[in-house]
Write a protein that holds these residues in place. Structure first.
Motif, PDB file in Angstrom:
ATOM      1  N   VAL A 178       1.864  33.397 -55.245  1.00  0.00           N
ATOM      2  CA  VAL A 178       1.701  34.453 -54.116  1.00  0.00           C
ATOM      3  C   VAL A 178       1.384  33.772 -53.004  1.00  0.00           C
ATOM      4  O   VAL A 178       1.256  34.236 -51.845  1.00  0.00           O
ATOM      5  N   LYS A 179       1.699  32.479 -52.726  1.00  0.00           N
ATOM      6  CA  LYS A 179       1.394  31.801 -51.578  1.00  0.00           C
ATOM      7  C   LYS A 179       2.733  32.183 -50.560  1.00  0.00           C
ATOM      8  O   LYS A 179       3.932  32.367 -51.009  1.00  0.00           O
ATOM      9  N   GLY A 180       2.381  32.417 -49.270  1.00  0.00           N
ATOM     10  CA  GLY A 180       3.344  32.878 -48.352  1.00  0.00           C
ATOM     11  C   GLY A 180       3.773  34.147 -48.356  1.00  0.00           C
ATOM     12  O   GLY A 180       4.564  34.685 -47.406  1.00  0.00           O
ATOM     13  N   VAL A 181       3.132  35.161 -48.883  1.00  0.00           N
ATOM     14  CA  VAL A 181       3.701  36.628 -48.964  1.00  0.00           C
ATOM     15  C   VAL A 181       3.067  37.252 -47.853  1.00  0.00           C
ATOM     16  O   VAL A 181       3.517  38.448 -47.395  1.00  0.00           O
ATOM     17  N   HIS A 182       2.274  36.794 -46.950  1.00  0.00           N
ATOM     18  CA  HIS A 182       1.428  37.406 -45.820  1.00  0.00           C
ATOM     19  C   HIS A 182       2.014  37.116 -44.606  1.00  0.00           C
ATOM     20  O   HIS A 182       1.936  37.645 -43.514  1.00  0.00           O
ATOM     21  N   TYR A 183       2.979  36.100 -44.728  1.00  0.00           N
ATOM     22  CA  TYR A 183       3.485  35.522 -43.462  1.00  0.00           C
ATOM     23  C   TYR A 183       4.109  36.923 -42.618  1.00  0.00           C
ATOM     24  O   TYR A 183       3.827  36.861 -41.138  1.00  0.00           O
TER      25      TYR A 183
END
Lengths: 678, 563
Positions: free
Chosen positions: A455-460
């Motif tokens: 789930v890392k980076g999904v919000h950028y």
């Protein structure tokens, strides 16, 4: 008071104030005579009372009264009744002065002085405060005095917290009350007072402030408090090691100056004339106490006992996020060494806020020392040709695996949950600038906390979109949003090996330098440097950078392209002075020299305060030019540049070029021209 | 009904104006007219001030309701007429119209109540409060009547539902902030709406139309309930605004039963009254205040003001007949119960005073014309108001003494057509002994049964009804909530007719207490009547007392109203 229009005074009011001034002037002169002659009779004291009742701002009169009180106390019998009568009179004068102007510093201070004499009328003090805080609930003098009284009386912090509750419930646009609340809570949380566990209390506080923010998103006070809460949520108290170079499990190739024939493209090759390589420790917050006793090194590399650790960028600073030591090696003797570093083995590393580094960390790397090939080329470095694509199997990216916070922080879970619920909460606050900004900050915080690669980076993408919206919505804070956008973008690039490797190349000519290309991305700020410590060649051309702040941690950097940015002066390049490895610098097509007023100059020591300036050869030969180009001089003389591009700046010209050649005698290439005589 | 004590004849016997009844409108009018220099005789058949607005002890309230309810009291025409010594007049006997019906009074703990019976000041026309910014306060300040009354704040207002929940009415920024039942988004929407209203009001008063947001003309003409929907306010908030802030009676969502569909314009006016009320007096907690010793204090304050200006007061003095000129049929004067004949230019009558139909038949057309306002009209769609008074031990909400509770239409049962308002007042207002509260309930209705049913439903929601009525449900185990409910000690239920005032040239009739929560319309009608009687002369001109010594208020929670 706030939000009340000031009306022009009417003629009769002006006449009245003129009459008052006349009266005041005569009082004042009589008073000064008394003060000067040390007259402390009842009449003289009465006069000062009168003066203060008209003008509570008369500091001298307050000080006079202090002297008068001391004088009278010295002369009377030590009868408590008499003493308290004298002090009561002082309190009365203060009160009537405050009635005149409840923001008079002198009056509040005098009251503190009386109370500090041990004269206690605490019930009265709180009652007086009620009155003044009712008059203007935000009056910071009253709040300040309140903290003083509370401390004096040992009133419990819980009671005071309840008082801020009441004040906020009454009117939540009260920054003073919110502020006092944060002060009280900090203290209660630090003491671990009953029922004041951060994992319970902080989420409660979020709920409390939400009501203020949602009821009136345009009101600032709640947002300030929210920012404080966010800080409490994100800031883990104990300092942690974020990254290092070399990183755990990595291999590096060391050699002397010059080119290495057939060096591997799998490892970072580090060439040094001085026979040493930097060891970089990057902490999540500024720490002090990094030394050869707190960081131990176990290796066969000789001569590295009693290693000196230096904080970057300021050598004289006690604390820093970045600490560098230089390990020596002998290049003539090809060998392979294992180096084991232990950070925090013995206590001593302490954060600037006083928390101990208590998560000892150990890392091991291998150093291959190679033979030096005495073939020092002085060819020009090109930013266009000679690059190889990045080999996906390259080991350098190991350094991207940041140290795991989960192990270090026991109560990490509530922080993550708090951020998650905040994100959910602010997702529904529509059409508010500050709401969007908060959401963007929260999403950034969430990314920083996520350790799960899935789930890392999904919000950028969402974060970047929010900042784009904000730039369009709120042009007066454009630059701030732009900077945050750049930070988020760089976080995104460095969030995974995959995304970062898209920007990586190898520069063939110089032992396969690791090159990171971040050109043409409209970056206005540099960030995520802790993940880029291994980069040796950095292309930041065609961006919107104003300064190189942050790059000082990149101790391996030897080539830097800053062409086509918005650098306005050499002082904006000050941080590069700490990058000892830097050989190639391109600052062409910037705004250096364009603006006569250099707003970044304060970063650099001024020529007036710098006594050593002008004491070297260049200074002696050319004092005029040094004064004219002193900021360039300060930066350039500390660099070991071989190649510099300065064309396309206002400052560029024959005079400046010749000055540069004097300051940097080792320079080979200036603006693409080989230095004559070399 | 009242024994007329021997009374010395009144002197003089000729006045500009005779006013019968000391209700709020009559008293305002008497005060205004006497301050403009008219000579006035102000009469009341009762031994107390206030008429239908009086605050009475429990026995007095009981006897007043009984004597003014449907079975008419013995006709005052029966005593033999004293010979009129002037035969230019004919006299027309008057009949008392009863305003109240379905009067039912029950006492559950007589001993306790008897012990304290004189410590009650119970309103006849409750529930009724004063909005800090309403016309009655303006008039009190203008006339100086404020010197005779002291107020206290209503501490809280709530919206009730059928589950017995009382939710705070989020009527201010601070209340929205504190509210626990609104979601964050609802807080945001509600505050935004309030801000829109405030900015609209600011733009209409300051004419600074460029910067401020205004509600469009088109929106102002559409139904308020539609405007609220257009502002995307959720149903819960709409209901709070309509019934607990704008204080509407009829279900605005049901066009069939809604007698009065409010336009946005009127809705904004009502919100404006509420909003301006909130901040008017710094020591008032919210928008609503109530006079200490009961609402009967208000008419009395105006009467005192009138007396200072020379108005003559006679209580316990009914009028028995009107005197009309034989020739012209015009009004000449009245005959008092004492038998004395008193003359005046004009006459203003309490809504209860009417002429018997049988006595009209013998009159000439001109005479009938003069008396037209006194002939009871048969109204179509006759609206009534059901009122209830409960004396309870305990409070409907813990830690709150003076509170308003509103049950919006349909909130208690599906057929509930109108909002039910409940006002709880405590001993702090000197209306009842400590530990007890007086609860006033009211709702508009078409018929007595409907109104009483609604009131009973609200009562059972708030208080535990006495054992005898619960006998059937004895087997049902009482749940926890009912234990905390206050206990009913005394109850009065009655239905009051709503009679409008009428201007009839020389003889005018005043309105009965209306169905509103405040005095705005009552006072406005009195002002209108005054203007008609006196021409457009300004009320209480130059009456304003110069700003009195602004002493610091004692912190007893009292609200002093001052300019």
């Amino acid at each position: 008071m706030h939000g009340r229009p000031r009306n022009a005074s009417k003629p009769e009011e002006e006449a009245a104030s003129a009459a008052k001034a006349v009266q005041l002037r005569s009082l004042q002169s009589q008073f000064m005579t008394n003060h000067h002659d040390k007259i402390y009779t009842n009449e003289a004291i009465e006069l000062s009372t009168k003066l203060l009742e008209i003008n509570p701002e008369a500091y001298t009169a307050w000080n006079y009264r202090k002297l008068a009180v001391e004088d009278r106390l010295a002369r009377i019998e030590p009868d408590p009744n008499l003493v308290s009568a004298i002090l009561d009179e002082e309190l009365r004068v203060v009160e009537s002065a405050l009635r005149q102007n409840f923001k008079s510093y002198g009056a509040w201070h005098h009251r503190k002085w009386v109370l500090s004499k041990g004269h206690s009328s605490v019930g009265n003090e709180l009652r007086l405060l009620e009155k003044f805080q009712k008059l203007d609930s935000r009056n910071f003098h009253a709040w300040n005095y309140r903290r003083f009284v509370v401390e004096l009386t040992n009133r419990s912090e819980q009671d005071e917290l309840q008082y801020t509750d009441d004040m906020i419930n009454n009117n939540f646009s009260n920054y003073s009350a919110w502020h006092n609340r944060s002060v009280l809570l900090s203290s209660l949380l630090a003491q671990n007072a009953d029922g004041f566990m951060p994992n319970i209390k902080i989420p409660e506080e979020y709920d409390f402030v939400h009501s203020a923010i949602f009821t009136e998103p345009d009101d600032q006070s709640g947002w300030f408090y929210h920012l404080w809460l966010l800080d409490q949520t994100l800031n883990v108290e104990t300092p942690l090691l974020t990254s290092s170079w070399p990183s755990h499990g990595s291999s590096i190739i060391l050699s002397g100056a010059g080119c290495l024939s057939g060096s591997s493209s799998m490892f970072t090759t580090f060439c040094s004339e001085s026979g040493s390589f930097p060891l970089i420790l990057y902490f999540d917050q500024a720490v002090g106490g990094v030394s050869s006793s707190t960081v131990t090194i176990d290796s066969e590399l000789k001569g590295n006992e009693g290693l000196v650790w230096e904080p970057i960028p300021n050598k004289n600073s006690q604390v820093s996020c970045v600490w560098v030591a230089r390990l020596k090696y002998v290049s003539s003797d090809p060998c392979e060494y294992k180096v084991k570093i232990r950070v925090g083995n013995s206590p001593g590393i302490v954060s600037s806020r006083g928390y101990n580094f208590n998560a000892p960390y150990e890392f091991v790397f291998t150093a291959h020392v190679h033979d030096t090939v005495e073939d020092s080329q002085e060819g020009i470095v090109s930013w266009t040709d000679g690059f190889d694509i990045w080999d996906a199997k390259s080991k350098d990216l190991n350094s991207l695996v940041t140290l795991d916070r989960l192990n270090a922080e026991m109560d990490f879970k509530w922080r993550q949950e708090a951020i998650d619920s905040e994100v959910e909460c602010f997702g529904i606050l529509p059409d508010s600038k500050i709401g969007k900004l908060t959401l963007a900050r929260l999403l950034m915080a969430r990314e920083a906390m996520v350790s799960d690669d899935a789930v890392k980076g999904v919000h950028y993408e969402e974060i970047l979109q929010l900042y784009n919206d904000l730039m369009a919505l709120d042009s007066s804070h454009y630059q701030y949003y732009k900077d945050e956008h750049s930070k988020a973008f760089l976080h995104k690039v460095t969030s995974s090996s995959e995304s970062l490797s898209r920007h990586l190349l190898r520069y063939r000519d110089m032992n396969n330098l690791v090159c990171l290309r971040l050109n043409n991305l409209s970056l206005s700020r540099i960030a995520s440097v802790e993940k880029l410590l291994f980069v040796q060649m950095l292309d930041l051309s065609h961006n919107e950078l104003h300064s190189t702040e942050g790059l000082e941690a990149m101790q391996l950097l030897s080539c830097l392209n800053l062409s086509h940015n918005r650098i306005r002066s050499f002082s904006a390049l000050d941080s590069l002075r700490h990058v000892k490895q830097l050989k190639v610098l391109d600052v062409s097509h910037n705004h250096i020299g364009k603006h006569s007023v250099d707003t970044t100059r304060y970063l650099c020591s001024s020529p007036l305060s710098n006594s050593e300036l002008g004491q070297d050869d260049v200074g002696k030969q050319n004092p005029g030019l040094v004064t004219k180009y002193w900021d360039a001089y300060c930066v350039l003389r500390d660099l070991n540049l071989k190649q510099l591009d300065i064309a396309g700046n206002e400052i560029a010209g024959e005079e400046f070029s010749s000055f540069v050649l004097q300051v940097v005698p080792k320079l080979v290439w200036l603006d693409g021209q080989k230095k004559l005589g070399n | 009904m009242i024994d007329i004590p021997p009374y010395p004849p009144l002197d003089p016997s000729n006045y500009d104006l005779i006013v019968v009844g000391t209700g709020v409108s009559e008293s305002v009018l008497a005060a205004a007219a006497s301050s403009s220099g008219s000579s006035i005789l102000h009469l009341d058949p009762n031994p107390f001030y206030g008429s239908h607005f009086a605050s009475l002890s429990l026995p007095d309230l009981t006897s007043f309701l009984h004597s003014n309810s449907v079975s008419p009291p013995p006709s005052p025409s029966s005593p033999p007429l004293p010979p009129s010594n002037n035969h230019d007049f004919i006299s027309v006997d008057l009949v008392n119209r009863s305003l109240y019906s379905s009067v039912e009074i029950s006492s559950f703990e007589s001993e306790i109540l008897e012990e304290h019976s004189r410590r009650f000041n119970v309103d006849l026309a409750g529930p009724r409060v004063v909005f800090c910014a309403d016309e009655s306060i303006n008039l009190m300040l203008k006339s100086g009547a404020n010197n005779y009354v002291e107020f206290k704040s209503i501490d809280a207002s709530f919206v009730g539902d059928s589950n017995g929940e009382l939710r705070n009415v989020p009527d201010s920024r601070a209340a929205i902030f504190k509210d626990k039942s609104l979601t964050l988004l609802e807080k945001n929407q509600l505050m935004k709406f309030f801000k829109l209203v405030q900015s609209h009001l600011a733009s209409s008063t300051e004419n600074d139309d460029s910067t401020t947001v205004k509600i469009s003309e088109e929106d102002m003409e559409c139904p308020f309930v539609d405007f609220l929907s257009k502002m995307r306010l959720p149903p819960k908030i709409k209901s709070i605004i309509l019934y607990a802030i704008a204080m509407l009676d009829y279900d605005q969502d049901n066009t069939e039963t809604c007698r009065h569909l409010l336009k946005t314009k009127e809705g904004i006016d009502r919100l404006a009254l509420y909003i301006t009320s909130m901040g008017r007096f710094p020591n008032a907690l919210g928008a609503l205040i109530y006079p200490i010793y009961g609402q009967g204090e208000l008419p009395q304050a105006f009467c005192r003001r009138a007396a200072v200006k020379g108005c003559i007061y006679v209580l316990r003095m009914p009028i028995t007949a009107l005197l009309l000129d034989k020739e012209t049929g015009g009004y000449k004067g009245v005959r008092l119960a004492s038998g004395q004949e008193i003359f005046s230019q004009k006459l203003i009558l309490d809504p209860c005073v009417t002429v018997g139909l049988e006595s009209l038949s013998s009159l000439t057309d001109q005479q009938n014309e003069t008396l037209s306002v006194l002939v009871p009209k048969s109204m179509i769609n006759k609206e009534k108001i059901a009122r209830g008074v409960c004396v309870i031990r305990g409070s409907v909400k813990a830690n709150v003494s003076n509170a308003l509770v509103v049950y919006p239409p349909k909130s208690l049962f599906p057929e509930q057509l109108t909002a039910i308002r409940v006002l709880q007042l405590g001993s702090g207002l000197a209306v009842c002994p400590a530990d007890m509260h007086v609860l006033y309930l009211s709702t508009l209705c078409d018929n007595d049964d409907q109104g009483i049913k609604a009131l009973l439903s609200a009562m059972s929601n708030l208080i535990s009804l006495p054992v005898p009525e619960n006998r059937q449900s004895d087997s049902v185990v009482e749940n926890d909530t009912s234990e905390t409910k206050p206990i009913l000690l005394w109850r009065a239920l009655y239905v009051q007719e709503l009679v409008k005032g009428e201007f009839g040239g020389t003889i005018s009739s005043m309105p009965s207490p209306d169905g509103n929560l405040n005095y705005n319309e009552i006072v406005e009608s009195a002002v209108k009547l005054y203007e008609k009687l006196m021409g457009s002369e300004e009320l209480f001109k130059e009456e304003t007392s110069p700003a009195e010594n602004t002493t610091e208020e004692e912190n007893d929670g009292g609200v002093e109203i001052e300019d």
